[in-house]
Design a protein around this motif. Structure first.
Motif, PDB file in Angstrom:
ATOM      1  N   HIS A  22       0.851  -1.183   0.000  1.00  0.00           N
ATOM      2  CA  HIS A  22       0.000   0.000   0.000  1.00  0.00           C
ATOM      3  C   HIS A  22       0.896   1.246   0.000  1.00  0.00           C
ATOM      4  O   HIS A  22       1.795   1.364   0.829  1.00  0.00           O
ATOM      5  N   ARG A  23       0.656   2.176  -0.933  1.00  0.00           N
ATOM      6  CA  ARG A  23       1.496   3.368  -1.035  1.00  0.00           C
ATOM      7  C   ARG A  23       0.763   4.663  -0.716  1.00  0.00           C
ATOM      8  O   ARG A  23       1.284   5.500  -0.007  1.00  0.00           O
ATOM      9  N   LEU A  24      -0.440   4.860  -1.247  1.00  0.00           N
ATOM     10  CA  LEU A  24      -1.167   6.115  -1.017  1.00  0.00           C
ATOM     11  C   LEU A  24      -2.654   5.836  -0.838  1.00  0.00           C
ATOM     12  O   LEU A  24      -3.193   4.909  -1.438  1.00  0.00           O
ATOM     13  N   SER A  25      -3.302   6.673  -0.062  1.00  0.00           N
ATOM     14  CA  SER A  25      -4.755   6.642   0.085  1.00  0.00           C
ATOM     15  C   SER A  25      -5.321   7.956  -0.440  1.00  0.00           C
ATOM     16  O   SER A  25      -4.641   8.981  -0.429  1.00  0.00           O
ATOM     17  N   ALA A  26      -6.554   7.926  -0.855  1.00  0.00           N
ATOM     18  CA  ALA A  26      -7.264   9.126  -1.304  1.00  0.00           C
ATOM     19  C   ALA A  26      -6.416   9.954  -2.270  1.00  0.00           C
ATOM     20  O   ALA A  26      -6.272  11.161  -2.119  1.00  0.00           O
ATOM     21  N   VAL A  27      -5.870   9.278  -3.278  1.00  0.00           N
ATOM     22  CA  VAL A  27      -5.008   9.943  -4.254  1.00  0.00           C
ATOM     23  C   VAL A  27      -5.689  11.166  -4.845  1.00  0.00           C
ATOM     24  O   VAL A  27      -5.080  12.217  -5.003  1.00  0.00           O
ATOM     25  N   CYS A  28      -6.970  11.037  -5.156  1.00  0.00           N
ATOM     26  CA  CYS A  28      -7.737  12.128  -5.772  1.00  0.00           C
ATOM     27  C   CYS A  28      -8.767  12.715  -4.823  1.00  0.00           C
ATOM     28  O   CYS A  28      -9.798  13.225  -5.242  1.00  0.00           O
ATOM     29  N   GLY A  29      -8.520  12.614  -3.542  1.00  0.00           N
ATOM     30  CA  GLY A  29      -9.515  13.062  -2.580  1.00  0.00           C
ATOM     31  C   GLY A  29     -10.676  12.087  -2.569  1.00  0.00           C
ATOM     32  O   GLY A  29     -10.486  10.884  -2.480  1.00  0.00           O
ATOM     33  N   ALA A  30     -11.887  12.590  -2.718  1.00  0.00           N
ATOM     34  CA  ALA A  30     -13.077  11.735  -2.702  1.00  0.00           C
ATOM     35  C   ALA A  30     -13.333  11.084  -4.062  1.00  0.00           C
ATOM     36  O   ALA A  30     -14.198  10.230  -4.184  1.00  0.00           O
ATOM     37  N   LEU A  31     -12.571  11.470  -5.088  1.00  0.00           N
ATOM     38  CA  LEU A  31     -12.776  10.945  -6.435  1.00  0.00           C
ATOM     39  C   LEU A  31     -11.857   9.755  -6.697  1.00  0.00           C
ATOM     40  O   LEU A  31     -10.899   9.518  -5.969  1.00  0.00           O
ATOM     41  N   PHE A  32     -12.127   9.033  -7.775  1.00  0.00           N
ATOM     42  CA  PHE A  32     -11.294   7.887  -8.105  1.00  0.00           C
ATOM     43  C   PHE A  32     -10.258   8.237  -9.164  1.00  0.00           C
ATOM     44  O   PHE A  32     -10.413   9.194  -9.919  1.00  0.00           O
ATOM     45  N   VAL A  33      -9.193   7.459  -9.221  1.00  0.00           N
ATOM     46  CA  VAL A  33      -8.116   7.631 -10.191  1.00  0.00           C
ATOM     47  C   VAL A  33      -8.620   7.154 -11.553  1.00  0.00           C
ATOM     48  O   VAL A  33      -9.223   6.086 -11.662  1.00  0.00           O
ATOM     49  N   THR A  34      -8.371   7.944 -12.596  1.00  0.00           N
ATOM     50  CA  THR A  34      -8.848   7.598 -13.936  1.00  0.00           C
ATOM     51  C   THR A  34      -7.734   7.172 -14.883  1.00  0.00           C
ATOM     52  O   THR A  34      -8.015   6.668 -15.968  1.00  0.00           O
ATOM     53  N   GLY A  35      -6.470   7.380 -14.516  1.00  0.00           N
ATOM     54  CA  GLY A  35      -5.352   6.967 -15.359  1.00  0.00           C
ATOM     55  C   GLY A  35      -4.079   6.924 -14.559  1.00  0.00           C
ATOM     56  O   GLY A  35      -3.930   7.638 -13.564  1.00  0.00           O
ATOM     57  N   VAL A  36      -3.145   6.075 -14.989  1.00  0.00           N
ATOM     58  CA  VAL A  36      -1.869   5.944 -14.278  1.00  0.00           C
ATOM     59  C   VAL A  36      -0.778   5.526 -15.261  1.00  0.00           C
ATOM     60  O   VAL A  36      -1.032   4.768 -16.199  1.00  0.00           O
ATOM     61  N   ILE A  37       0.426   6.055 -15.055  1.00  0.00           N
ATOM     62  CA  ILE A  37       1.591   5.654 -15.835  1.00  0.00           C
ATOM     63  C   ILE A  37       2.829   5.796 -14.951  1.00  0.00           C
ATOM     64  O   ILE A  37       2.937   6.735 -14.160  1.00  0.00           O
ATOM     65  N   GLN A  38       3.746   4.845 -15.080  1.00  0.00           N
ATOM     66  CA  GLN A  38       5.058   4.988 -14.448  1.00  0.00           C
ATOM     67  C   GLN A  38       6.038   5.347 -15.548  1.00  0.00           C
ATOM     68  O   GLN A  38       6.092   4.680 -16.587  1.00  0.00           O
ATOM     69  N   VAL A  39       6.816   6.397 -15.340  1.00  0.00           N
ATOM     70  CA  VAL A  39       7.756   6.875 -16.351  1.00  0.00           C
ATOM     71  C   VAL A  39       9.169   6.394 -16.033  1.00  0.00           C
ATOM     72  O   VAL A  39       9.428   5.819 -14.984  1.00  0.00           O
ATOM     73  N   ARG A  40      10.070   6.628 -16.979  1.00  0.00           N
ATOM     74  CA  ARG A  40      11.439   6.094 -16.889  1.00  0.00           C
ATOM     75  C   ARG A  40      12.172   6.473 -15.613  1.00  0.00           C
ATOM     76  O   ARG A  40      12.978   5.701 -15.103  1.00  0.00           O
ATOM     77  N   ASP A  41      11.928   7.671 -15.081  1.00  0.00           N
ATOM     78  CA  ASP A  41      12.641   8.086 -13.863  1.00  0.00           C
ATOM     79  C   ASP A  41      12.048   7.458 -12.606  1.00  0.00           C
ATOM     80  O   ASP A  41      12.488   7.745 -11.500  1.00  0.00           O
ATOM     81  N   GLY A  42      11.025   6.598 -12.785  1.00  0.00           N
ATOM     82  CA  GLY A  42      10.417   5.907 -11.654  1.00  0.00           C
ATOM     83  C   GLY A  42       9.180   6.588 -11.106  1.00  0.00           C
ATOM     84  O   GLY A  42       8.438   5.998 -10.319  1.00  0.00           O
ATOM     85  N   GLY A  43       8.951   7.833 -11.496  1.00  0.00           N
ATOM     86  CA  GLY A  43       7.782   8.564 -11.017  1.00  0.00           C
ATOM     87  C   GLY A  43       6.486   7.947 -11.516  1.00  0.00           C
ATOM     88  O   GLY A  43       6.434   7.372 -12.610  1.00  0.00           O
ATOM     89  N   VAL A  44       5.447   8.072 -10.721  1.00  0.00           N
ATOM     90  CA  VAL A  44       4.125   7.567 -11.072  1.00  0.00           C
ATOM     91  C   VAL A  44       3.194   8.766 -11.190  1.00  0.00           C
ATOM     92  O   VAL A  44       3.035   9.530 -10.235  1.00  0.00           O
TER      93      VAL A  44
END
Length: 191
Positions: A22-44
């Motif tokens: 488990h890494r994060l909760s409530a990423v978008c507050g009360a809304l849900f996440v609609t897209g995700v990508i991990q890039v070359r530098d490791g960032g999400v």
């Protein structure tokens, strides 16, 4: 592998062990996440309604940009499409616009629907992909479009059907598979 749930939770699946971290909760507050990508530098990068989030798994740092922010504002709408380019820039799309950001999150360009740069006012972006020639293609309700960096606008991909395109994938033989209204078709692509 990153997992997001309807409760706005970001989890990391470790394929070797099957463990879920488990890494994060409530990423978008009360809304849900609609897209995700991990890039070359490791960032999400995570898309939400009117909000963009960047999470650094190494440091735990979370950065947020909201629509309406003064600097580097997130685009309006549900941010669901992402593609990273070879130069490290990140292209993202909401239902309102396509935006280009550098690795730090600074906005480099914004292409709004109906602004004369190739996206019709009613266009819906369904997918962003890196094209075989290294450019950006957008599968849209107006057809398959390619970013022309020389004139700074989207143009129809030559040879692609002038109809709604909902998805694109590239086969091992270089063909482009296009998903349209009730059809899946392969097109030769030779650059």
């Amino acid at each position: 592998m990153w997992l997001v749930g309807s409760g706005g939770v970001l989890d990391h699946l470790v394929p070797e062990t099957g463990a879920i971290e488990h890494r994060l909760s409530a990423v978008c507050g009360a809304l849900f996440v609609t897209g995700v990508i991990q890039v070359r530098d490791g960032g999400v990068w995570l898309g939400c309604q009117d909000q963009l989030v960047r999470f650094d798994p190494a440091s735990g740092e979370v950065r947020r940009w909201h629509a309406g922010d003064g600097d580097d504002a997130a685009p309006l709408g549900r941010i669901a499409q992402f593609v990273e380019q070879r130069d490290g820039s990140l292209w993202l799309a909401s239902h309102q616009s396509i935006q280009v950001r550098d690795a730090s999150g600074r906005v480099l360009d914004t292409i709004d629907r109906g602004d004369g740069r190739g996206l019709e006012a009613s266009a819906m972006v369904e997918q962003l992909v890196r094209a075989p020639d290294g450019g950006v293609w957008a599968a849209t309700s107006q057809g398959l479009l390619s970013w022309n960096d020389g004139v700074r606008r989207f143009e129809p991909v030559p040879g692609a059907p002038p109809a709604a395109t909902y998805g694109v994938a590239f086969g091992p033989g270089g063909e482009a598979w296009l998903a349209g209204h009730g059809q899946l078709a392969a097109y030769a692509w030779d650059g």
